[in-house]
Write a protein that holds these residues in place. Structure first.
Motif: not given
Ligand code: CP
Length: 310
Positions: A122-124, A156-157, A183-186, A192-193
């Protein structure tokens, strides 16, 4: 031990190395025995067309073997996840895991039994990001000539890992997205970006699309909204809300003609025709969607080789 989980753990040189390897393998070593006697275990908790096919074909063409494991037909549903995944990893040389939760991929990789690949959680979606950059470099002539990359629709991922890869490689990346899949939030990945000067956010289509080299999108309608081609009654409100929010960011001929007639069109697939992209743009001369799909196989070969042999 190397793993390919979120791309946060890879250096720019790692990414360049994998991309360079993909180019060499595609040009000179399409069929070889680099992975002879090696076994890839492909564990899927969700459906797939491209990821399964590209990894399986990559292993066959490089002399190895891939085992497809549908989680629904294993004992994963009734046993402790950590015990099962530990046993699974004892059977092969590398694990490719399409997981419901990125945290489970992290649990598997932290055991350091074999190299582990996140094959879309869901993230990557690191393999998609590397394949997409490989495709853009191929079309542009080189990595340095990719120019401006624009993501339209929902964050999203897929956008997470593409954005991170672009930021690490010094590629200008514009996000035009009114919403993010929660659900994709990191936060760490975003940090980092944002520590680089390559990622920009706007809802101004003209600003983002001006001089764009490549435009990407992905689905913003969930497939569980539909049954037999119709919207289920309990999802009608959310369906209408999303149409309203995202439709201005659909890739269609009018948008291309108005803002970016020369940009190449990309979609990780599966496409949801008439929502994030129209039939005319999928079939447009600027569309490189099917080259992008094929390149999944070439980049998987490089990823497998990098994780296993180098
Ligand atoms: N883009 C992608 O990962 O496709 P699949 O879901 O079909 O594997």
């Amino acid at each position: 031990m190397r793993h390919l989980v979120s791309l946060k753990e890879q250096s720019p040189d790692d990414l360049r190395h994998i991309l360079d390897l993909a180019s060499k393998i595609k040009t000179f070593h399409r069929r070889n025995s680099f992975l002879s006697q090696r076994t890839l275990i492909m564990l899927f908790q969700k459906n797939s067309t491209r990821t399964r096919l590209s990894f399986e074909a990559a292993m066959t063409e490089l002399g190895g073997h891939a085992i497809f494991l549908d989680a629904r037909t294993t004992q994963l549903g009734l046993a402790d996840f950590q015990d099962e995944i530990r046993a699974i990893m004892r059977m092969g040389d590398i694990l490719m895991f399409r997981a419901l939760h990125a945290s489970d991929v992290e649990v598997a990789s932290s055991m350091n039994v074999v190299p582990v690949i996140d094959a879309c959680s869901e993230k990557y979606h690191p393999c998609q990001a590397l394949g997409d950059i490989f495709t853009m470099a191929e079309k542009a002539g080189s990595l340095d000539k990719i120019g401006k990359v624009v993501w339209l629709g929902i964050e999203n991922n897929v956008s997470n890992t593409l954005m991170l890869a672009c930021a690490k490689l010094g590629i200008e990346f514009w996000v035009v997205a009114p919403e993010r899949d929660p659900a994709s939030l990191d936060e760490e990945l975003i940090k980092q970006t944002e520590a680089t000067r390559y990622v920009h956010r706007t809802l101004d289509l003209k600003q983002a699309l001006d001089n764009a080299g490549f435009i990407h999108t992905d689905t913003w309608m969930n497939m569980e909204f539909f049954e037999n081609g119709k919207v289920k009654s309990n999802y009608e409100d959310e369906y209408r809300r999303r149409l309203n929010v995202f439709n201005p960011y659909q890739i269609n001929i009018e948008l291309l003609t108005r803002y970016s007639p020369n940009a190449k069109i990309m979609h990780c697939m599966p496409c949801h025709v008439g929502y994030e992209i129209t039939r005319e743009t999928i079939n447009h001369p600027n569309s490189i969607i099917f080259d992008q799909a094929e390149n999944r196989k070439h980049i998987q070969k490089a990823i497998l080789s990098w994780l296993l042999t180098i």
